[in-house]
Write a protein that holds these residues in place. Structure first.
Motif, PDB file in Angstrom:
ATOM      1  N   GLY A  30      33.906  -6.973  94.276  1.00 20.73           N
ATOM      2  CA  GLY A  30      33.069  -5.984  94.690  1.00 20.73           C
ATOM      3  C   GLY A  30      33.541  -4.769  93.673  1.00 20.73           C
ATOM      4  O   GLY A  30      33.095  -3.948  93.186  1.00 20.73           O
ATOM      5  N   ASN A  31      34.712  -4.736  93.443  1.00 17.37           N
ATOM      6  CA  ASN A  31      35.444  -3.657  92.656  1.00 17.37           C
ATOM      7  C   ASN A  31      35.303  -3.770  91.335  1.00 17.37           C
ATOM      8  O   ASN A  31      34.688  -2.671  90.620  1.00 17.37           O
ATOM      9  CB  ASN A  31      37.057  -3.602  92.987  1.00 17.37           C
ATOM     10  N   ASN A  32      35.182  -4.995  90.719  1.00 15.99           N
ATOM     11  CA  ASN A  32      35.011  -5.368  89.474  1.00 15.99           C
ATOM     12  C   ASN A  32      33.284  -5.157  89.251  1.00 15.99           C
ATOM     13  O   ASN A  32      33.092  -4.442  88.241  1.00 15.99           O
ATOM     14  CB  ASN A  32      35.145  -6.822  89.044  1.00 15.99           C
ATOM     15  N   LYS A  37      29.513  -1.177  86.606  1.00 13.61           N
ATOM     16  CA  LYS A  37      28.540  -0.204  86.594  1.00 13.61           C
ATOM     17  C   LYS A  37      28.990   1.154  86.020  1.00 13.61           C
ATOM     18  O   LYS A  37      28.393   1.833  85.438  1.00 13.61           O
ATOM     19  CB  LYS A  37      27.999  -0.021  88.180  1.00 13.61           C
ATOM     20  N   GLY A  38      30.320   1.529  86.523  1.00 16.84           N
ATOM     21  CA  GLY A  38      30.705   2.804  85.785  1.00 16.84           C
ATOM     22  C   GLY A  38      30.907   2.949  84.502  1.00 16.84           C
ATOM     23  O   GLY A  38      30.320   3.764  83.632  1.00 16.84           O
ATOM     24  N   TRP A  39      31.441   1.828  83.759  1.00 14.33           N
ATOM     25  CA  TRP A  39      31.690   1.550  82.235  1.00 14.33           C
ATOM     26  C   TRP A  39      30.180   1.574  81.674  1.00 14.33           C
ATOM     27  O   TRP A  39      30.018   2.293  80.742  1.00 14.33           O
ATOM     28  CB  TRP A  39      32.028   0.426  81.984  1.00 14.33           C
ATOM     29  N   ALA A  40      29.165   0.897  82.397  1.00 10.89           N
ATOM     30  CA  ALA A  40      27.868   0.907  81.665  1.00 10.89           C
ATOM     31  C   ALA A  40      27.311   2.189  81.856  1.00 10.89           C
ATOM     32  O   ALA A  40      26.520   2.492  80.750  1.00 10.89           O
ATOM     33  CB  ALA A  40      26.877  -0.338  82.590  1.00 10.89           C
ATOM     34  N   MET A  44      26.422   4.029  78.269  1.00 13.90           N
ATOM     35  CA  MET A  44      24.822   4.402  78.087  1.00 13.90           C
ATOM     36  C   MET A  44      24.678   5.704  77.996  1.00 13.90           C
ATOM     37  O   MET A  44      23.710   6.156  77.295  1.00 13.90           O
ATOM     38  CB  MET A  44      24.167   3.723  79.170  1.00 13.90           C
ATOM     39  N   GLY A  45      25.313   6.570  78.879  1.00 10.06           N
ATOM     40  CA  GLY A  45      25.253   8.216  78.714  1.00 10.06           C
ATOM     41  C   GLY A  45      25.624   8.630  77.447  1.00 10.06           C
ATOM     42  O   GLY A  45      24.917   9.423  76.654  1.00 10.06           O
ATOM     43  N   ALA A  46      26.585   7.887  76.831  1.00  8.35           N
ATOM     44  CA  ALA A  46      27.164   8.449  75.464  1.00  8.35           C
ATOM     45  C   ALA A  46      26.156   8.038  74.322  1.00  8.35           C
ATOM     46  O   ALA A  46      25.877   8.852  73.538  1.00  8.35           O
ATOM     47  CB  ALA A  46      28.485   8.080  75.303  1.00  8.35           C
ATOM     48  N   LEU A  47      25.534   6.954  74.458  1.00  7.01           N
ATOM     49  CA  LEU A  47      24.847   6.470  73.408  1.00  7.01           C
ATOM     50  C   LEU A  47      23.446   6.879  73.333  1.00  7.01           C
ATOM     51  O   LEU A  47      22.966   7.338  72.348  1.00  7.01           O
ATOM     52  CB  LEU A  47      24.363   4.834  73.680  1.00  7.01           C
ATOM     53  N   ASP A  74      27.697  -8.051  85.167  1.00  2.00           N
ATOM     54  CA  ASP A  74      27.784  -7.525  86.850  1.00  2.00           C
ATOM     55  C   ASP A  74      27.193  -8.668  87.821  1.00  2.00           C
ATOM     56  O   ASP A  74      27.506  -8.874  88.847  1.00  2.00           O
ATOM     57  CB  ASP A  74      26.773  -6.435  86.808  1.00  2.00           C
ATOM     58  N   ALA A  75      25.889  -9.359  87.182  1.00  6.71           N
ATOM     59  CA  ALA A  75      25.487 -10.342  88.002  1.00  6.71           C
ATOM     60  C   ALA A  75      26.525 -11.806  88.260  1.00  6.71           C
ATOM     61  O   ALA A  75      26.238 -12.357  89.166  1.00  6.71           O
ATOM     62  CB  ALA A  75      24.180 -10.888  87.117  1.00  6.71           C
ATOM     63  N   TYR A  76      27.168 -11.775  87.079  1.00  7.08           N
ATOM     64  CA  TYR A  76      28.249 -13.014  87.459  1.00  7.08           C
ATOM     65  C   TYR A  76      29.128 -12.669  88.414  1.00  7.08           C
ATOM     66  O   TYR A  76      29.544 -13.433  89.262  1.00  7.08           O
ATOM     67  CB  TYR A  76      28.990 -13.025  85.949  1.00  7.08           C
ATOM     68  N   PHE A  77      29.686 -11.460  88.228  1.00  2.84           N
ATOM     69  CA  PHE A  77      30.400 -11.107  89.547  1.00  2.84           C
ATOM     70  C   PHE A  77      29.884 -10.832  90.907  1.00  2.84           C
ATOM     71  O   PHE A  77      30.426 -11.526  92.148  1.00  2.84           O
ATOM     72  CB  PHE A  77      31.233  -9.408  89.362  1.00  2.84           C
ATOM     73  N   LEU A  78      28.734 -10.620  91.010  1.00  2.45           N
ATOM     74  CA  LEU A  78      27.746 -10.739  92.214  1.00  2.45           C
ATOM     75  C   LEU A  78      27.720 -12.014  92.846  1.00  2.45           C
ATOM     76  O   LEU A  78      27.944 -12.417  94.029  1.00  2.45           O
ATOM     77  CB  LEU A  78      26.568  -9.936  92.230  1.00  2.45           C
TER      78      LEU A  78
END
Length: 142
Positions: A30-32, A37-40, A44-47, A74-78
């Motif tokens: 869950g933490n991963n 999501k935070g990195w994404a 994406m905000g920067a791009l 993210d789907a893999y971790f879920l």
């Protein structure tokens, strides 16, 4: 009540410790997912800011690659989290067939599990929203 009440047996210390180990893995998954999501969102905000500020259609179009990569990761971790939740459920039942302290979660595996997880509502809405924002910037840059 017409049926016989369900009998519950107490879990022994070994089972409780096993459940704690599994819960720790579930928490890490869950933490991963949260970190992904935070990195994404940050990337994406920067791009998006770069593409919109410079009018760069190439930068805006390239932004879809990290969206897909983060979405699948993210789907893999879920999916892995779901597997360990199923293992937790099997271990918590007294008299289960799970070997003590086994962390083999493959017993709950599903066909196409990662892709199914990618289509879950929360993951799809988050990354679909990022893809929509990316598409809006591409149209605006034209």
């Amino acid at each position: 009540m017409t049926g016989e009440p369900t009998r519950r047996t107490a879990l022994d210390d070994g089972q409780i410790r096993h459940l704690e180990l599994i819960q720790a893995v579930i928490s890490r998954m869950g933490n991963n997912s949260f970190l992904i999501k935070g990195w994404a969102l940050t990337l994406m905000g920067a791009l998006l800011a770069f593409a919109a500020g410079n009018g760069s259609r190439t930068a805006a179009t390239t932004g879809f690659v990290p969206i897909v990569a983060f979405w699948l990761l993210d789907a893999y971790f879920l999916y892995k989290e779901r597997l360990f939740r199923r293992l937790y459920d099997r271990v918590r039942r007294a008299g289960g067939d799970i070997e003590p302290f086994s962390m083999d979660a493959s017993g709950g595996a599903q066909r196409g599990g990662t892709l199914r997880a990618a289509g879950s509502l929360t993951v799809a809405l988050f990354y679909g929203g990022l893809a929509l924002a990316q598409a809006i910037v591409i149209v605006a840059v034209l």
